[in-house]
Motif scaffolding. Structure first.
Motif, mmCIF file in Angstrom:
data_model
loop_
_atom_site.group_PDB
_atom_site.id
_atom_site.type_symbol
_atom_site.label_atom_id
_atom_site.label_comp_id
_atom_site.label_asym_id
_atom_site.label_seq_id
_atom_site.Cartn_x
_atom_site.Cartn_y
_atom_site.Cartn_z
ATOM 1 N N PRO A 1 0.831 -1.205 0.000
ATOM 2 C CA PRO A 1 0.000 0.000 0.000
ATOM 3 C C PRO A 1 0.870 1.261 0.000
ATOM 4 N N LEU A 2 0.352 2.306 -0.613
ATOM 5 C CA LEU A 2 1.096 3.565 -0.705
ATOM 6 C C LEU A 2 0.587 4.560 0.330
ATOM 7 N N PHE A 3 1.509 5.288 0.909
ATOM 8 C CA PHE A 3 1.201 6.359 1.849
ATOM 9 C C PHE A 3 1.840 7.631 1.312
ATOM 10 N N TYR A 4 1.177 8.775 1.543
ATOM 11 C CA TYR A 4 1.699 10.058 1.084
ATOM 12 C C TYR A 4 1.929 10.964 2.287
ATOM 13 N N PHE A 5 3.041 11.716 2.227
ATOM 14 C CA PHE A 5 3.443 12.547 3.354
ATOM 15 C C PHE A 5 3.862 13.932 2.862
ATOM 16 N N THR B 1 7.066 -17.035 14.209
ATOM 17 C CA THR B 1 5.774 -16.701 13.614
ATOM 18 C C THR B 1 5.173 -15.465 14.281
ATOM 19 N N ARG B 2 5.800 -15.010 15.326
ATOM 20 C CA ARG B 2 5.298 -13.837 16.038
ATOM 21 C C ARG B 2 6.079 -12.564 15.684
ATOM 22 N N LEU B 3 6.884 -12.656 14.648
ATOM 23 C CA LEU B 3 7.634 -11.498 14.159
ATOM 24 C C LEU B 3 7.343 -11.287 12.684
ATOM 25 N N GLY B 4 7.365 -10.055 12.272
ATOM 26 C CA GLY B 4 7.230 -9.707 10.866
ATOM 27 C C GLY B 4 8.222 -8.590 10.562
ATOM 28 N N MET B 5 8.581 -8.442 9.321
ATOM 29 C CA MET B 5 9.488 -7.372 8.930
ATOM 30 C C MET B 5 8.756 -6.427 8.000
ATOM 31 N N LEU B 6 8.794 -5.156 8.345
ATOM 32 C CA LEU B 6 8.255 -4.123 7.465
ATOM 33 C C LEU B 6 9.402 -3.598 6.616
ATOM 34 N N ILE B 7 9.214 -3.606 5.325
ATOM 35 C CA ILE B 7 10.177 -2.982 4.420
ATOM 36 C C ILE B 7 9.488 -1.723 3.896
ATOM 37 N N ILE B 8 10.013 -0.588 4.300
ATOM 38 C CA ILE B 8 9.409 0.702 3.964
ATOM 39 C C ILE B 8 10.314 1.401 2.956
ATOM 40 N N ARG B 9 9.777 1.679 1.781
ATOM 41 C CA ARG B 9 10.511 2.402 0.739
ATOM 42 C C ARG B 9 9.953 3.817 0.681
ATOM 43 N N ILE B 10 10.831 4.796 0.747
ATOM 44 C CA ILE B 10 10.416 6.204 0.759
ATOM 45 C C ILE B 10 11.112 6.921 -0.385
ATOM 46 N N ALA B 11 10.325 7.673 -1.169
ATOM 47 C CA ALA B 11 10.879 8.444 -2.281
ATOM 48 C C ALA B 11 10.360 9.872 -2.212
ATOM 49 N N LYS B 12 11.203 10.792 -2.631
ATOM 50 C CA LYS B 12 10.771 12.193 -2.709
ATOM 51 C C LYS B 12 9.948 12.334 -3.978
ATOM 52 N N GLY B 13 8.795 12.937 -3.862
ATOM 53 C CA GLY B 13 7.873 13.063 -4.979
ATOM 54 C C GLY B 13 6.626 12.251 -4.702
ATOM 55 N N THR B 14 5.670 12.322 -5.612
ATOM 56 C CA THR B 14 4.415 11.608 -5.386
ATOM 57 C C THR B 14 4.187 10.488 -6.393
ATOM 58 N N SER B 15 5.126 10.277 -7.278
ATOM 59 C CA SER B 15 4.965 9.236 -8.291
ATOM 60 C C SER B 15 5.387 7.880 -7.739
ATOM 61 N N PRO B 16 4.510 6.877 -7.822
ATOM 62 C CA PRO B 16 4.899 5.530 -7.379
ATOM 63 C C PRO B 16 6.042 4.950 -8.204
ATOM 64 N N ALA B 17 6.294 5.489 -9.399
ATOM 65 C CA ALA B 17 7.398 5.003 -10.230
ATOM 66 C C ALA B 17 8.749 5.257 -9.557
ATOM 67 N N GLU C 1 0.399 19.656 -0.927
ATOM 68 C CA GLU C 1 1.582 19.630 -0.062
ATOM 69 C C GLU C 1 2.264 18.266 -0.018
ATOM 70 N N ALA C 2 1.795 17.304 -0.811
ATOM 71 C CA ALA C 2 2.417 15.973 -0.834
ATOM 72 C C ALA C 2 3.838 16.083 -1.369
ATOM 73 N N SER C 3 4.801 15.565 -0.604
ATOM 74 C CA SER C 3 6.207 15.647 -0.990
ATOM 75 C C SER C 3 6.899 14.288 -1.031
ATOM 76 N N PHE C 4 6.354 13.314 -0.297
ATOM 77 C CA PHE C 4 6.975 11.997 -0.225
ATOM 78 C C PHE C 4 5.923 10.916 -0.435
ATOM 79 N N VAL C 5 6.355 9.817 -1.045
ATOM 80 C CA VAL C 5 5.503 8.639 -1.178
ATOM 81 C C VAL C 5 6.253 7.477 -0.523
ATOM 82 N N ALA C 6 5.505 6.626 0.161
ATOM 83 C CA ALA C 6 6.116 5.478 0.824
ATOM 84 C C ALA C 6 5.298 4.235 0.519
#
Length: 165
Positions: free
Chosen positions: A86-90, A127-143, A104-109
């Motif tokens: 899922p994408l988040f905007y900041f 099984t009680r652990l998970g890893m979040l991999i968070i990718r953050i880019a400047k801009g609003t394009s998912p590309a 005012e959107a400047s970052f997409v994650a």
């Protein structure tokens, strides 16, 4: 009387104003100081930009991690198995926006839930652990998130905190 007046005028002239040598020397020092300050300006502005991006990344990672920690563990497991990021905007300060088109959107994650690495001494991954991999880019394009040169990757371990099996 005339002689005393001439001496008085010489003393007065000597104490009013600076000589040409003093003026040139002071101007040279001022010019060198300004030149050094201008030479340091690009490096300090680059460092300032990098520190703002690092601070914003930290706020984004904290915000995303907190939202995933509030989910029930079954939902986290479902996200792990279904995939999809899922994408988040900041905004520039790292505050989450609820619309991609906000001016005012400047970052997409993007967030991906994966299995954690095996812990030292463990026979199998927990099984009680998970890893979040968070990718953050400047801009609003998912590309931007597809190009490794344009995004930063943060990994966070997520632990089960609820009583679900």
């Amino acid at each position: 009387m005339r002689h005393a007046l001439q001496l008085w005028n010489k003393r007065r002239r000597r104490h009013h104003g600076f000589s040409m040598t003093e003026t040139v020397l002071a101007s040279g020092i001022a010019v060198m100081t300004v030149a050094v300050l201008f030479a340091l300006l690009p490096g300090s502005l680059g460092s300032l930009r990098d520190s703002v991006i690092l601070s914003t990344d930290s706020r984004i990672v904290q915000s995303v991690t907190a939202s995933y920690q509030m989910l029930e563990w079954a939902q986290v497991q479902k996200l792990r198995h279904t995939g999809g990021a899922p994408l988040f905007y900041f905004d520039i300060q790292g505050d989450e926006l609820h619309a991609k088109s906000a001016p005012e959107a400047s970052f997409v994650a993007s967030v991906e839930v994966t299995s954690p690495p095996q812990l030292p001494g463990a026979q199998a991954p927990s099984t009680r652990l998970g890893m979040l991999i968070i990718r953050i880019a400047k801009g609003t394009s998912p590309a931007c998130l597809d190009d490794p040169r344009m995004h930063r990757v943060h990994r966070v371990l997520l632990a089960q905190t609820d009583a679900s099996p």
